[in-house]
Write an enzyme that holds these catalytic residues in place. Sequence first.
Site, PDB file in Angstrom:
ATOM      1  N   HIS A 267      38.123  27.391 -17.747  1.00  0.00           N
ATOM      2  CA  HIS A 267      37.989  26.107 -17.024  1.00  0.00           C
ATOM      3  C   HIS A 267      36.007  26.624 -16.317  1.00  0.00           C
ATOM      4  O   HIS A 267      35.120  27.429 -16.304  1.00  0.00           O
ATOM      5  CB  HIS A 267      38.579  26.818 -15.813  1.00  0.00           C
ATOM      6  CG  HIS A 267      38.319  28.109 -15.183  1.00  0.00           C
ATOM      7  ND1 HIS A 267      37.744  28.218 -14.564  1.00  0.00           N
ATOM      8  CD2 HIS A 267      39.264  29.288 -15.270  1.00  0.00           C
ATOM      9  CE1 HIS A 267      37.679  29.168 -13.569  1.00  0.00           C
ATOM     10  NE2 HIS A 267      38.220  29.994 -14.153  1.00  0.00           N
ATOM     11  N   GLU A 313      40.622  25.443 -11.731  1.00  0.00           N
ATOM     12  CA  GLU A 313      41.203  26.493 -12.287  1.00  0.00           C
ATOM     13  C   GLU A 313      41.300  27.017 -10.657  1.00  0.00           C
ATOM     14  O   GLU A 313      42.601  28.035 -10.026  1.00  0.00           O
ATOM     15  CB  GLU A 313      40.950  27.108 -12.897  1.00  0.00           C
ATOM     16  CG  GLU A 313      41.823  27.847 -14.260  1.00  0.00           C
ATOM     17  CD  GLU A 313      41.850  29.846 -12.785  1.00  0.00           C
ATOM     18  OE1 GLU A 313      42.666  30.784 -12.754  1.00  0.00           O
ATOM     19  OE2 GLU A 313      40.246  29.362 -11.987  1.00  0.00           O
ATOM     20  N   GLU A 314      40.475  27.874 -10.227  1.00  0.00           N
ATOM     21  CA  GLU A 314      40.399  28.406  -9.430  1.00  0.00           C
ATOM     22  C   GLU A 314      41.309  27.995  -7.749  1.00  0.00           C
ATOM     23  O   GLU A 314      41.483  28.959  -7.347  1.00  0.00           O
ATOM     24  CB  GLU A 314      38.633  28.336  -8.973  1.00  0.00           C
ATOM     25  CG  GLU A 314      38.024  29.178  -9.573  1.00  0.00           C
ATOM     26  CD  GLU A 314      38.315  30.388  -9.890  1.00  0.00           C
ATOM     27  OE1 GLU A 314      38.749  30.671  -9.605  1.00  0.00           O
ATOM     28  OE2 GLU A 314      37.287  31.335 -11.127  1.00  0.00           O
ATOM     29  N   ASP A 341      38.974  33.636 -20.079  1.00  0.00           N
ATOM     30  CA  ASP A 341      38.730  33.661 -18.558  1.00  0.00           C
ATOM     31  C   ASP A 341      38.536  34.623 -18.251  1.00  0.00           C
ATOM     32  O   ASP A 341      38.927  35.051 -16.576  1.00  0.00           O
ATOM     33  CB  ASP A 341      40.078  32.614 -17.648  1.00  0.00           C
ATOM     34  CG  ASP A 341      39.909  32.413 -16.621  1.00  0.00           C
ATOM     35  OD1 ASP A 341      38.202  32.367 -16.450  1.00  0.00           O
ATOM     36  OD2 ASP A 341      40.653  31.959 -15.321  1.00  0.00           O
TER      37      ASP A 341
HETATM   38 ZN   LIG Z   1      38.330  32.281 -13.919  1.00  0.00          ZN
END
Ligand SMILES: [Zn+2]
Length: 446
Positions: A267, A313-314, A341
């Site tokens: 990501h 993503e976060e 990740d």
């Molecule tokens: Zn991450």
Amino acid sequence: MFLFACSVEAQSDSVFIRKMANEIFQHSTAYSNLYTLTKIIGPRLTGSPQTYISEKWASDALKQAGADHVYFQKAVVTHWVRGDKDQAALLSGNSRQNLHVIALGSSVSTKEGGITAPMVLIHDFDELEKRKNDIKGKIVFYNHPFDVDYVWVFMSYMMAVPYRVEGASRAAKYGAVGVLVRSMSSSTDNFPHTGALSYNDSFPKIPALAVGLQDADKLAAAASAQNDLRLFISTNAHTLPDTIAHNVIGEWTGSVHPDQFITVGGHLDSWDPGEGASDDGTGCVQSIEVLRSLKSIGYIPKHTIRFVLFADEENHGRGGSAYASEAKAKNEQHIFALESDGGGFTPRGFMFKGKDAQMLSVRPFLPLLVPYGITEFNMPGGSGPDVELLTDSIGILSAELVPDSQRYFDYHHAANDVFENVNKRELELGAINMAALIYLVDKNNP
Ligand SMILES: [Zn+2]
């Protein structure tokens, strides 16, 4: 559904993987790409100007690594802004001790000038329930430490993270006016670690900040010595209207089945206090390196391989969900998806999410990866946060690279998640194993 061929031509595969490892060790661009992404572009909070600068960079980097074509896939994302007023202090009588804090993602602001209220120290949600009548008008300090007994530190994280994600609303239910959360880490420094929270709309939204571990220990010690402590917290974090970000997708067209897809990615977004190096600059540059290295040594993929740098993503994972929904809506045929990740540390294993038969189908590949440090398949915990949505929506096998986890949470979502804390060799070793797995899946599928 696809099942991998059971017989692996171990000899030729191991020669091929050795050749690819040499290519990566000798000519990898992963480390220099990581330098650009972290030092030149910097942190990439969803919706920030760096979001769009990094998307342009990713597109160029994928083209340079040899993608046949690169395109952007839209994702509607929330746009949270930190502001510049994250502060907290412990107040006792006339004394004031400033604390190292950072607002949690999605937090609302305090009122102008901050909030001061009595502190109530809570160790876990059971204690919160028992003391629910003590909470009204107070700032709850959740001091739930990482369980140090797990060797795989992601387990400690999974046990502690509900306090960051749900803590604010569970305290607001009983009238708390703010929360301070012990950082999700077992490091020995005092960097506060941010990360997303999630408000329950049934209760008032109250501001929430994370506090560094040394300061958390000081707060706990102060609370055991006296009971008239007050906390001051301040943040002007706020959420703007939704905006658009993009998954950046590079495709390498398959020679036999161009309409069947293998995905590999990381990501592109990150939290803002550091540079988003281990989370997840490393996964992005490793994915690009998979493309560069396989292409450099003359591999011709049977299936189309997609290199996907996911958005958001976060905050809310909207990039991953846009990718999975489009795959389903278009009835795309996917074979396998891999994400990195867990940081650019020495690789130890891969974990998989899928049906038992799908997981069994990749087991013959494990011995080929052992020389490069992979000794475990099927570690617990699902797969990559973006690619596992493909397992949920269309039932394919997904995976995540599992690097050594001892240092990941020292840097995770904190100001020290910087380029300098990534080792070039360890980063490349991760890319080697990712490239090897992608090669084995591509080659052994009919
Ligand atoms: Zn991450």
